[in-house]
Design an enzyme around this catalytic site. Structure first.
Site, PDB file in Angstrom:
ATOM      1  N   CYS A  34       0.814  -1.223   0.000  1.00 32.46           N
ATOM      2  CA  CYS A  34       0.000   0.000   0.000  1.00 32.46           C
ATOM      3  C   CYS A  34       0.848   1.274   0.000  1.00 32.46           C
ATOM      4  O   CYS A  34       0.316   2.356  -0.169  1.00 32.46           O
ATOM      5  CB  CYS A  34      -0.894   0.010   1.236  1.00 32.46           C
ATOM      6  SG  CYS A  34       0.089  -0.069   2.734  1.00 32.46           S
ATOM      7  N   ASP A  36       2.394   2.480   2.616  1.00 30.74           N
ATOM      8  CA  ASP A  36       2.407   3.131   3.927  1.00 30.74           C
ATOM      9  C   ASP A  36       3.772   2.982   4.595  1.00 30.74           C
ATOM     10  O   ASP A  36       4.524   2.055   4.303  1.00 30.74           O
ATOM     11  CB  ASP A  36       1.317   2.526   4.820  1.00 30.74           C
ATOM     12  CG  ASP A  36      -0.065   2.906   4.327  1.00 30.74           C
ATOM     13  OD1 ASP A  36      -0.154   3.781   3.453  1.00 30.74           O
ATOM     14  OD2 ASP A  36      -1.043   2.318   4.804  1.00 30.74           O
ATOM     15  N   CYS A  59      -2.669   3.551   7.276  1.00 30.54           N
ATOM     16  CA  CYS A  59      -4.089   3.330   7.530  1.00 30.54           C
ATOM     17  C   CYS A  59      -4.359   3.206   9.032  1.00 30.54           C
ATOM     18  O   CYS A  59      -3.445   3.129   9.851  1.00 30.54           O
ATOM     19  CB  CYS A  59      -4.532   2.056   6.826  1.00 30.54           C
ATOM     20  SG  CYS A  59      -3.887   0.575   7.603  1.00 30.54           S
ATOM     21  N   CYS A 103      -1.119  -5.115   7.549  1.00 27.94           N
ATOM     22  CA  CYS A 103      -0.787  -3.827   8.161  1.00 27.94           C
ATOM     23  C   CYS A 103       0.024  -4.030   9.443  1.00 27.94           C
ATOM     24  O   CYS A 103       0.837  -3.175   9.801  1.00 27.94           O
ATOM     25  CB  CYS A 103      -2.049  -3.041   8.477  1.00 27.94           C
ATOM     26  SG  CYS A 103      -3.190  -2.943   7.092  1.00 27.94           S
TER      27      CYS A 103
HETATM   28 FE1  FES Z   1      -1.169   0.168   4.386  1.00 27.46          FE
HETATM   29 FE2  FES Z   1      -2.646  -0.807   6.258  1.00 27.46          FE
HETATM   30  S1  FES Z   1      -3.267  -0.383   4.249  1.00 27.46           S
HETATM   31  S2  FES Z   1      -0.535  -0.475   6.330  1.00 27.46           S
END
Ligand code: FES
Length: 125
Positions: A34, A36, A59, A103
């Protein structure tokens, strides 16, 4: 998506969410799925994590798992902290929806990266 009350609590009121000045170890990891990012900071005294904080660009589940791992890891030895898995974090949060389990990798991997950084920068003579 069903999140447990604990996940919602740590998401809306994250613990230890701040940049740390002069950490003994710092680790940043990214989630390729993602994009992140999470950074974990630790203070270490006599091989024990005495303080820990995080900054997460991600997220809600990533924020909740970072918050929770700071509570699990503080007071642990570095060896004990290395044993903390994403499943430990998720179960302390009363579970995560299966599609959000990836995540929780960030939290466990970020802590490991911070400990690795501590070992690299504090080699014993
Ligand atoms: Fe990226 Fe949760 S969607 S860490």
């Amino acid at each position: 998506m069903n999140y447990s009350e604990k996940v919602m609590d740590h998401f809306t009121n994250p613990r230890n969410c701040k940049k740390m000045e002069n950490p003994d170890g710092v680790g940043t990891v990214g989630n390729p799925t993602c994009g992140d990012l999470m950074t974990i900071y630790i203070k270490v005294d006599d091989d024990v994590i005495t303080d820990i904080s995080f900054q997460t660009f991600g997220c809600g589940a990533a924020i909740a798992t970072s918050s929770m791992i700071t509570e699990i890891a503080v007071g642990k030895t570095l060896d004990e902290a290395l044993e903390i898995s994403r499943n430990d974090v998720a179960s302390e949060l009363d579970g995560l929806p299966p599609v959000k389990m990836h995540c929780s990798n960030l939290a466990a991997d970020g802590l490991k990266a911070a400990i690795e950084n501590y070992h690299q920068t504090h080699q014993q003579n």
